[in-house]
Design a protein around this motif. Structure first.
Motif, PDB file in Angstrom:
ATOM      1  N   ASP A   1      34.377  41.595  41.067  1.00  0.00           N
ATOM      2  CA  ASP A   1      34.655  42.666  40.102  1.00  0.00           C
ATOM      3  C   ASP A   1      34.654  44.075  40.696  1.00  0.00           C
ATOM      4  O   ASP A   1      35.442  44.900  40.275  1.00  0.00           O
ATOM      5  CB  ASP A   1      33.617  42.588  38.974  1.00  0.00           C
ATOM      6  CG  ASP A   1      34.020  43.377  37.737  1.00  0.00           C
ATOM      7  OD1 ASP A   1      35.217  43.350  37.384  1.00  0.00           O
ATOM      8  OD2 ASP A   1      33.163  44.030  37.134  1.00  0.00           O
TER       9      ASP A   1
ATOM     10  N   SER B   1      40.887  44.203  33.401  1.00  0.00           N
ATOM     11  CA  SER B   1      39.917  43.258  32.853  1.00  0.00           C
ATOM     12  C   SER B   1      40.661  42.056  32.262  1.00  0.00           C
ATOM     13  O   SER B   1      41.744  42.210  31.682  1.00  0.00           O
ATOM     14  CB  SER B   1      39.101  43.937  31.749  1.00  0.00           C
ATOM     15  OG  SER B   1      38.555  45.133  32.236  1.00  0.00           O
TER      16      SER B   1
ATOM     17  N   LYS C   1      40.574  38.043  37.720  1.00  0.00           N
ATOM     18  CA  LYS C   1      39.991  38.486  39.003  1.00  0.00           C
ATOM     19  C   LYS C   1      38.983  37.459  39.520  1.00  0.00           C
ATOM     20  O   LYS C   1      38.963  37.137  40.693  1.00  0.00           O
ATOM     21  CB  LYS C   1      39.281  39.840  38.841  1.00  0.00           C
ATOM     22  CG  LYS C   1      40.232  40.998  38.856  1.00  0.00           C
ATOM     23  CD  LYS C   1      39.728  42.243  39.580  1.00  0.00           C
ATOM     24  CE  LYS C   1      38.338  42.697  39.242  1.00  0.00           C
ATOM     25  NZ  LYS C   1      38.249  43.227  37.890  1.00  0.00           N
TER      26      LYS C   1
ATOM     27  N   HIS D   1      37.447  48.935  41.076  1.00  0.00           N
ATOM     28  CA  HIS D   1      37.387  47.756  40.216  1.00  0.00           C
ATOM     29  C   HIS D   1      38.172  46.642  40.924  1.00  0.00           C
ATOM     30  O   HIS D   1      39.304  46.333  40.539  1.00  0.00           O
ATOM     31  CB  HIS D   1      38.012  48.125  38.861  1.00  0.00           C
ATOM     32  CG  HIS D   1      37.813  47.109  37.785  1.00  0.00           C
ATOM     33  ND1 HIS D   1      38.658  46.985  36.707  1.00  0.00           N
ATOM     34  CD2 HIS D   1      36.857  46.181  37.597  1.00  0.00           C
ATOM     35  CE1 HIS D   1      38.229  46.035  35.918  1.00  0.00           C
ATOM     36  NE2 HIS D   1      37.141  45.523  36.435  1.00  0.00           N
TER      37      HIS D   1
ATOM     38  N   LYS E   1      29.233  48.580  35.211  1.00  0.00           N
ATOM     39  CA  LYS E   1      30.349  49.519  35.023  1.00  0.00           C
ATOM     40  C   LYS E   1      29.883  50.978  35.058  1.00  0.00           C
ATOM     41  O   LYS E   1      30.576  51.853  35.575  1.00  0.00           O
ATOM     42  CB  LYS E   1      31.061  49.222  33.703  1.00  0.00           C
ATOM     43  CG  LYS E   1      31.590  47.801  33.576  1.00  0.00           C
ATOM     44  CD  LYS E   1      32.641  47.484  34.600  1.00  0.00           C
ATOM     45  CE  LYS E   1      33.225  46.102  34.376  1.00  0.00           C
ATOM     46  NZ  LYS E   1      34.258  45.774  35.363  1.00  0.00           N
TER      47      LYS E   1
HETATM   48 MN    MN Z   1      35.806  44.134  35.455  1.00  0.00          MN
END
Ligand code: MN
Ligand code: O2Y
Length: 602
Positions: A289, A264, A268, A242, A222
């Motif tokens: 991701d 989140s 996904k 993302h 991230k």
């Molecule tokens: Mn993520």
């Protein structure tokens, strides 16, 4: 240990960090199996890692974190740009000079009694012109073994870096120095008020202190691949998003590439590994991701997955929901905060297999179904427990997942979690309308987070915690990428898998059946099907989105696809209020889209 590089900038930085953090020793990592095995053996010996049953889960290990260190800490995450206005209202900001002063004081001597690992890594296939090199310095062996799975770590990285090459320095410490003779804890970390996940965008620099968990500590993910990369991408004319990336191939062999942004924990990973229920149509995974996307010579947008593994949420991952993810962690995997069963395998809630007993993520004896004193079910695995799995082990990994040139993106999908208002699928009228759809993507707030005024939370492009600069500038970058790509820009769609009827029953089966929706999108791109123009965008014509064998009653389908103009209008005030928070940096084009939608809604 002598340094395996002559890169002056890297050698100087390593020396500077060593002087500041005073580790007992410095180890340069090479990503080899020997290194992995040695670190795992050391962590098993120290009690930090549990070696799982070799027959059931070959070469796999379980870890339990400290109960205070179980997830990304957004309230301790900072974008320390020189000017506060460059971080914008969606980020925490501290003056970089002040933050460096505070963190330097914490870093002083913080690696005493520990080993300092230097990890050169590549985000993206080594040598790809979309890839970037990072170097993480950490005092956590758990971070090293996870980085071995999540990134490309090999001597080739230093070869590509050469003597003068640029890299992104990522400094990490768990913030727990060891005095001589002091017994180490199983998961050392610092208290919450000393945790800092700091980004210095003008220097492309990351400093993380105090946490050993996930996105706080595996800095390639991230921190680098989204927060720092989004800022670099804006300056350099590309995109760091993302988004999962998948290839969907039709029965004639035509390939479509889809990049999809969901907040989140909205599935996904499941969508990226979806098993299509549409005969002859096949999904292959490229990433679950993060997508890095750059215009190619032919003017199309090419995407790579900068990661090499999956750091997936464990609870809920089952043979029914995502058999491909389960298969990806059949061996060579790391599990964090799950149940370790009595026969040394792993288990979590909704895994779809029986567990007769074991040890929960806090190290206590566990049997599924146990309740606490208030009658609440005791969870064996933490809700944010994770598996770290090699992407190459995914049975449906795409042959092109490591193609350095990337794959051409045909379709962008945005979405959120809404039980009302948003239909199953609609298409943007054009790219700028798509940008508005992505920018106003929203989910219903959970009851705990419900604020007084609004029941929906905006999460533009599912990027709220990951935009490394001002969200208004970020939205403008999306419009500008659309200008650059022109008629080669991906087509934009919005999906909502989560709509319910008035009795609270899901209206759409989800999982593999989502392939029906993806097929409609691909057929739109190919102009094989038309669409109904509605106030909010383009929607499937009767019969174009095939429902054969689903047994969805006509009234449920009508409800799932219903566009209730009054309900939509009611959310416009929320959208306006949200966008207004971006102040003068809100692109004028966003309000043009807002006004056009308002007018269409009547
Ligand atoms: Mn993520
Ligand atoms: O809690 C963490 O540190 C992990 S967060 C995460 C991990 C993998 C993929 N996405 C996410 C996310 O928060 O979006």
């Amino acid at each position: 240990m002598s340094a395996p590089t002559k890169n002056k900038k890297l050698l100087a930085w390593v020396a500077e960090v060593q002087k500041m953090c005073t580790p007992d020793r410095v180890v340069w990592c090479d990503g080899s199996k020997v290194e992995y095995d040695r670190l795992m053996a050391e962590m098993v010996a120290s009690g930090m890692a549990i070696k799982l049953n070799e027959k059931k889960r070959p070469n796999s290990f379980a870890f339990n974190s400290d109960p205070s260190d179980v997830a990304r800490v957004e309230n301790r995450t900072y974008i320390a740009s020189l000017k506060e206005e460059d971080a914008g209202p969606t980020n925490n900001w501290i003056d970089p000079v002040e933050l460096k002063k505070t963190m330097t004081a914490l870093y002083k001597g913080c690696m005493k009694g520990r080993t300092m690992y230097v990890i050169p890594f590549s985000m993206g296939p080594i040598g790809s012109d979309i890839a970037k090199i990072g170097v993480e310095i950490t005092d956590s062996p758990y971070v090293v073994v996870n980085m071995q799975i999540m990134t490309r770590m090999s001597p080739k990285v230093l070869e590509v870096l050469g003597d003068e090459g640029e890299f992104i320095p990522c400094l990490h410490s768990i913030g727990a120095p060891l005095e001589p003779g002091q017994k180490d804890s199983r998961w050392p970390c610092a208290p919450i008020e000393q945790k800092y996940i700091a980004h210095f965008p003008e220097e492309n620099l990351i400093w993380s202190y105090g946490s050993g968990y996930g996105g706080n500590a595996l800095l390639g993910k991230k921190c680098l691949a989204l927060r720092i990369a989004s800022n670099m991408a804006r300056k350099e004319g590309w995109m760091a998003e993302h988004m999962l990336i998948l290839r969907f191939t039709n029965p004639q062999g035509k390939k479509f590439h889809i990049a999809a942004a969901f907040p989140s924990a909205c599935g996904k990973t499941n969508l990226a590994m979806l098993q299509s229920t549409v005969p002859g149509w096949k999904v292959e995974t490229i990433g679950d991701d993060i997508a890095w996307m750059k215009p190619g010579k032919d003017g199309r947008l090419y995407a790579i997955n900068p990661e090499a593994g999956f750091f997936g949420v464990a609870p809920g991952t089952s043979k029914a929901s995502n058999p491909m993810a389960l298969e990806s962690c059949r061996k060579d995997a790391i599990f964090t905060n799950v149940v370790v069963t009595d026969d040394l395998d792993i288990w979590w809630e909704d895994m779809g297999v029986e567990c007769t007993g074991g040890t929960d993520w806090k190290g206590k004896p566990f049997k599924p179904g146990q309740k606490d004193a208030e009658g609440k079910k005791i969870l064996g695995a933490h809700p944010n427990s994770r598996f770290t799995a090699r992407a190459e082990l995914c049975p449906v990994i795409c042959a092109d997942w490591e193609n350095p040139a990337g794959v051409p993106i045909d379709i962008f999908v945005f979405g959120g979690r809404r039980t009302t208002t948003m239909p199953l699928v609609h298409e943007a009228l054009d790219f700028n309308h798509g940008v508005y759809m992505g920018a106003t993507a929203a989910s219903e707030a959970t009851a705990a987070a419900l604020d007084v005024k609004s029941a929906i939370r905006f999460d533009p492009f599912a990027m709220t915690p990951f935009i490394g600069y001002h969200a208004g500038d970020y939205m403008n970058h999306w419009f500008e990428m659309g200008d650059l790509l022109g008629d080669k820009a991906p087509r934009c769609f919005y999906v909502n898998w989560f709509r319910k009827d008035k009795n609270g029953k899901w209206l759409w089966p989800g999982f593999g059946e989502n392939s029906r929706v993806l097929k409609w999108m691909c057929e739109r791109v190919e102009s094989k099907v038309g669409a109904k123009e509605t106030a909010i965008g383009l929607m499937p014509k009767e019969g174009d989105l095939t429902l054969d064998g689903l047994n969805i009653p006509a009234e449920d389908w009508a409800e799932l696809m219903k566009v209730d103009k009054e309900l939509f209008k009611a959310t416009l005030d929320d959208a306006r209020e949200y966008l207004a928070k971006l102040g003068s940096k809100l692109p004028a084009r966003m309000m043009v889209q807002f006004e056009a939608l308002k007018k269409r809604l009547g």
